[in-house]
Design a protein around this motif. Structure first.
Motif, PDB file in Angstrom:
ATOM      1  N   LEU A 272       0.830  -1.207   0.000  1.00 37.84           N
ATOM      2  CA  LEU A 272       0.000   0.000   0.000  1.00 37.84           C
ATOM      3  C   LEU A 272       0.868   1.262   0.000  1.00 37.84           C
ATOM      4  N   ALA A 273       1.923   1.256   0.799  1.00 37.44           N
ATOM      5  CA  ALA A 273       2.802   2.433   0.863  1.00 37.44           C
ATOM      6  C   ALA A 273       3.501   2.667  -0.478  1.00 37.44           C
ATOM      7  N   LEU A 274       3.903   1.603  -1.140  1.00 40.40           N
ATOM      8  CA  LEU A 274       4.546   1.759  -2.456  1.00 40.40           C
ATOM      9  C   LEU A 274       3.532   2.242  -3.490  1.00 40.40           C
ATOM     10  N   ALA A 275       2.325   1.691  -3.438  1.00 38.02           N
ATOM     11  CA  ALA A 275       1.278   2.120  -4.381  1.00 38.02           C
ATOM     12  C   ALA A 275       0.970   3.602  -4.214  1.00 38.02           C
ATOM     13  N   ARG A 276       0.990   4.078  -2.978  1.00 38.39           N
ATOM     14  CA  ARG A 276       0.738   5.515  -2.733  1.00 38.39           C
ATOM     15  C   ARG A 276       1.801   6.381  -3.396  1.00 38.39           C
ATOM     16  N   GLU A 277       2.990   5.789  -3.614  1.00 37.14           N
ATOM     17  CA  GLU A 277       4.081   6.519  -4.278  1.00 37.14           C
ATOM     18  C   GLU A 277       4.046   6.359  -5.800  1.00 37.14           C
ATOM     19  N   GLY A 278       2.995   5.726  -6.311  1.00 34.41           N
ATOM     20  CA  GLY A 278       2.850   5.593  -7.761  1.00 34.41           C
ATOM     21  C   GLY A 278       3.614   4.424  -8.346  1.00 34.41           C
ATOM     22  N   VAL A 279       3.965   3.441  -7.512  1.00 35.13           N
ATOM     23  CA  VAL A 279       4.668   2.244  -7.977  1.00 35.13           C
ATOM     24  C   VAL A 279       3.643   1.228  -8.488  1.00 35.13           C
ATOM     25  N   ALA A 280       3.918   0.615  -9.638  1.00 35.76           N
ATOM     26  CA  ALA A 280       3.056  -0.454 -10.158  1.00 35.76           C
ATOM     27  C   ALA A 280       3.421  -1.749  -9.452  1.00 35.76           C
ATOM     28  N   LEU A 281       2.398  -2.460  -8.980  1.00 38.87           N
ATOM     29  CA  LEU A 281       2.665  -3.611  -8.110  1.00 38.87           C
ATOM     30  C   LEU A 281       2.347  -4.949  -8.757  1.00 38.87           C
ATOM     31  N   VAL A 282       3.207  -5.923  -8.477  1.00 39.17           N
ATOM     32  CA  VAL A 282       2.837  -7.320  -8.653  1.00 39.17           C
ATOM     33  C   VAL A 282       2.754  -7.889  -7.243  1.00 39.17           C
ATOM     34  N   LEU A 283       1.554  -8.248  -6.881  1.00 38.64           N
ATOM     35  CA  LEU A 283       1.230  -8.609  -5.499  1.00 38.64           C
ATOM     36  C   LEU A 283       1.105 -10.123  -5.390  1.00 38.64           C
ATOM     37  N   ASN A 284       1.715 -10.685  -4.366  1.00 41.24           N
ATOM     38  CA  ASN A 284       1.718 -12.149  -4.238  1.00 41.24           C
ATOM     39  C   ASN A 284       1.226 -12.633  -2.871  1.00 41.24           C
ATOM     40  N   ALA A 285       0.541 -13.745  -2.889  1.00 45.68           N
ATOM     41  CA  ALA A 285       0.208 -14.542  -1.696  1.00 45.68           C
ATOM     42  C   ALA A 285      -0.323 -15.864  -2.238  1.00 45.68           C
ATOM     43  N   ARG A 286      -0.547 -16.835  -1.351  1.00 50.09           N
ATOM     44  CA  ARG A 286      -1.040 -18.129  -1.846  1.00 50.09           C
ATOM     45  C   ARG A 286      -2.544 -18.102  -2.087  1.00 50.09           C
ATOM     46  N   GLY A 287      -3.291 -17.551  -1.164  1.00 49.74           N
ATOM     47  CA  GLY A 287      -4.755 -17.569  -1.258  1.00 49.74           C
ATOM     48  C   GLY A 287      -5.257 -16.558  -2.288  1.00 49.74           C
ATOM     49  N   ALA A 288      -5.844 -17.091  -3.383  1.00 46.82           N
ATOM     50  CA  ALA A 288      -6.219 -16.239  -4.511  1.00 46.82           C
ATOM     51  C   ALA A 288      -7.319 -15.237  -4.150  1.00 46.82           C
ATOM     52  N   ASP A 289      -8.297 -15.647  -3.351  1.00 48.65           N
ATOM     53  CA  ASP A 289      -9.441 -14.765  -3.087  1.00 48.65           C
ATOM     54  C   ASP A 289      -9.025 -13.543  -2.267  1.00 48.65           C
ATOM     55  N   ALA A 290      -8.314 -13.795  -1.174  1.00 53.04           N
ATOM     56  CA  ALA A 290      -7.872 -12.675  -0.324  1.00 53.04           C
ATOM     57  C   ALA A 290      -6.932 -11.756  -1.104  1.00 53.04           C
ATOM     58  N   LEU A 291      -6.109 -12.366  -1.956  1.00 52.99           N
ATOM     59  CA  LEU A 291      -5.151 -11.569  -2.734  1.00 52.99           C
ATOM     60  C   LEU A 291      -5.883 -10.662  -3.729  1.00 52.99           C
ATOM     61  N   ALA A 292      -6.879 -11.222  -4.403  1.00 51.63           N
ATOM     62  CA  ALA A 292      -7.651 -10.433  -5.379  1.00 51.63           C
ATOM     63  C   ALA A 292      -8.357  -9.272  -4.672  1.00 51.63           C
ATOM     64  N   LYS A 293      -8.870  -9.540  -3.488  1.00 49.76           N
ATOM     65  CA  LYS A 293      -9.560  -8.503  -2.703  1.00 49.76           C
ATOM     66  C   LYS A 293      -8.575  -7.377  -2.332  1.00 49.76           C
ATOM     67  N   THR A 294      -7.402  -7.771  -1.884  1.00 52.65           N
ATOM     68  CA  THR A 294      -6.397  -6.769  -1.494  1.00 52.65           C
ATOM     69  C   THR A 294      -5.937  -5.963  -2.706  1.00 52.65           C
ATOM     70  N   ALA A 295      -5.738  -6.658  -3.826  1.00 55.25           N
ATOM     71  CA  ALA A 295      -5.298  -5.968  -5.053  1.00 55.25           C
ATOM     72  C   ALA A 295      -6.337  -4.923  -5.457  1.00 55.25           C
ATOM     73  N   ALA A 296      -7.604  -5.297  -5.407  1.00 55.63           N
ATOM     74  CA  ALA A 296      -8.675  -4.359  -5.775  1.00 55.63           C
ATOM     75  C   ALA A 296      -8.732  -3.187  -4.797  1.00 55.63           C
ATOM     76  N   GLU A 297      -8.558  -3.492  -3.526  1.00 59.35           N
ATOM     77  CA  GLU A 297      -8.590  -2.451  -2.482  1.00 59.35           C
ATOM     78  C   GLU A 297      -7.454  -1.438  -2.686  1.00 59.35           C
ATOM     79  N   ILE A 298      -6.252  -1.935  -2.973  1.00 61.38           N
ATOM     80  CA  ILE A 298      -5.103  -1.036  -3.159  1.00 61.38           C
ATOM     81  C   ILE A 298      -5.280  -0.206  -4.438  1.00 61.38           C
ATOM     82  N   ASN A 299      -5.775  -0.852  -5.477  1.00 61.75           N
ATOM     83  CA  ASN A 299      -6.019  -0.120  -6.725  1.00 61.75           C
ATOM     84  C   ASN A 299      -7.049   0.985  -6.516  1.00 61.75           C
ATOM     85  N   ALA A 300      -8.128   0.658  -5.795  1.00 60.69           N
ATOM     86  CA  ALA A 300      -9.181   1.653  -5.551  1.00 60.69           C
ATOM     87  C   ALA A 300      -8.662   2.803  -4.689  1.00 60.69           C
TER      88      ALA A 300
END
Ligand SMILES: NC(=O)c1ccc[n+]([C@@H]2O[C@H](COP(=O)([O-])OP(=O)(O)OC[C@H]3O[C@@H](n4cnc5c(N)ncnc54)[C@H](OP(=O)(O)O)[C@@H]3O)[C@@H](O)[C@H]2O)c1
Length: 259
Positions: A25-53
């Motif tokens: 989140l802190a990197l995204a606030r600085e305008g960094v494009a992220l490749v976000l990783n974790a094992r659980g796909a659902d929680a990861l997709a939720k977090t990715a959408a949250e950070i993008n929003a």
């Protein structure tokens, strides 16, 4: 303060929640494009959408186990040339070392030492060639002050720290830095589950153990993932090119030492 990393690309491992998410989140606030990783796909997709929003940053979610060769290959295929790498994975279990087998140790060493090194190996030559790279490993306060019940964490993370101490000094001349962030107690699921397990062993309510743990902190509170992420963003910033091979302890002063 403008961190000077707008438009850079980062891989952030173990980032659907907790400290990794704070860094993302802190990197995204600085305008960094992220490749976000974790094992659980659902929680990861939720977090990715949250950070993008929240930030408007481009966020690509890659669900994979970063401690496996196949998982790392999938992750690196999504971003073969990152400017920033934040390594992270689950910490090893607590317990008595008399109960740990060779396989238990190999798993801990793989998850908290070798995985980080193999990720660094995969990206560092590209960073050197492009004359910019920031690598931050999420390790633990255990490296500075061992936790009695977390022997595998104490051992495996110290191995990573020793390796990084050497490599960081070989690459700083190329504007590639490697540093470690050492979390003390931060209020995440990992911390809560450790405290709940301890409460069970002691036969006290989890809420009581949690309150006692907070009271035992020098700062009388736990760290937040936002504080942790902000430190990560600074180490990844354009301004941090002269900080290399360091171990930054974030523990509110709980480690009682002058240096
Ligand atoms: N919180 C603290 O106070 C504290 C203190 C000292 C050290 N640490 C260490 O810091 C690290 C992060 O802790 P945390 O508190 O943020 O933990 P957390 O809240 O449990 O979050 C861990 C994150 O990493 C992901 N993850 C775990 N194993 C993974 C794997 N093999 N491959 C890819 N992603 C993986 C998890 O998602 P999935 O489960 O879906 O993969 C989750 O997104 C851990 O190594 C922990 O031991 C934490």
């Amino acid at each position: 303060m403008d961190m000077g990393i707008k438009g850079r690309k980062a891989i952030v491992c173990g980032a659907s929640k907790g400290l990794g998410k704070g860094c993302a989140l802190a990197l995204a606030r600085e305008g960094v494009a992220l490749v976000l990783n974790a094992r659980g796909a659902d929680a990861l997709a939720k977090t990715a959408a949250e950070i993008n929003a929240a930030t408007g940053a481009t966020v690509t979610a890659v669900a994979a186990d970063v401690t496996t060769e196949a998982g790392r290959a999938t992750l690196l295929a999504a971003c073969p040339d990152p400017d920033i790498l934040v390594t992270n994975s689950a910490g090893p279990p607590a317990g008595d070392f008399r109960n740990w087998s060779g396989d238990d140790w190999m798993k801990a060493l793989n998850g908290n030492m070798v995985t980080h090194i193999l990720l660094i190996k995969a990206v560092i030559d590209g960073m050197i060639a492009r004359r910019f790279g920031r690598i931050v490993n999420i390790t633990s306060a255990a490296v500075k002050s061992p936790y009695p019940g977390l022997g595998m964490s104490n051992g495996a993370r110290s191995g990573l720290t020793g390796f990084v101490a050497g490599l960081a000094r070989q690459v700083s001349q190329h504007n590639v830095t490697i540093n470690n962030l050492l979390p003390g107690s931060h209020e995440t699921d990992r911390l809560r589950s450790l405290i709940e397990a301890e409460a069970k062993t002691r036969g006290v309510p989890a809420a009581q153990a949690l309150a006692e743990a907070k009271a035992a902190e020098t700062a009388k509170r736990f760290g937040t993932v936002d504080e942790f992420g902000a430190a990560c963003a600074f180490l990844c910033s354009a301004h941090a090119g002269y900080i290399a091979g360091q171990n930054l302890l974030l523990d509110g002063g709980s480690y009682n030492g002058t240096l």
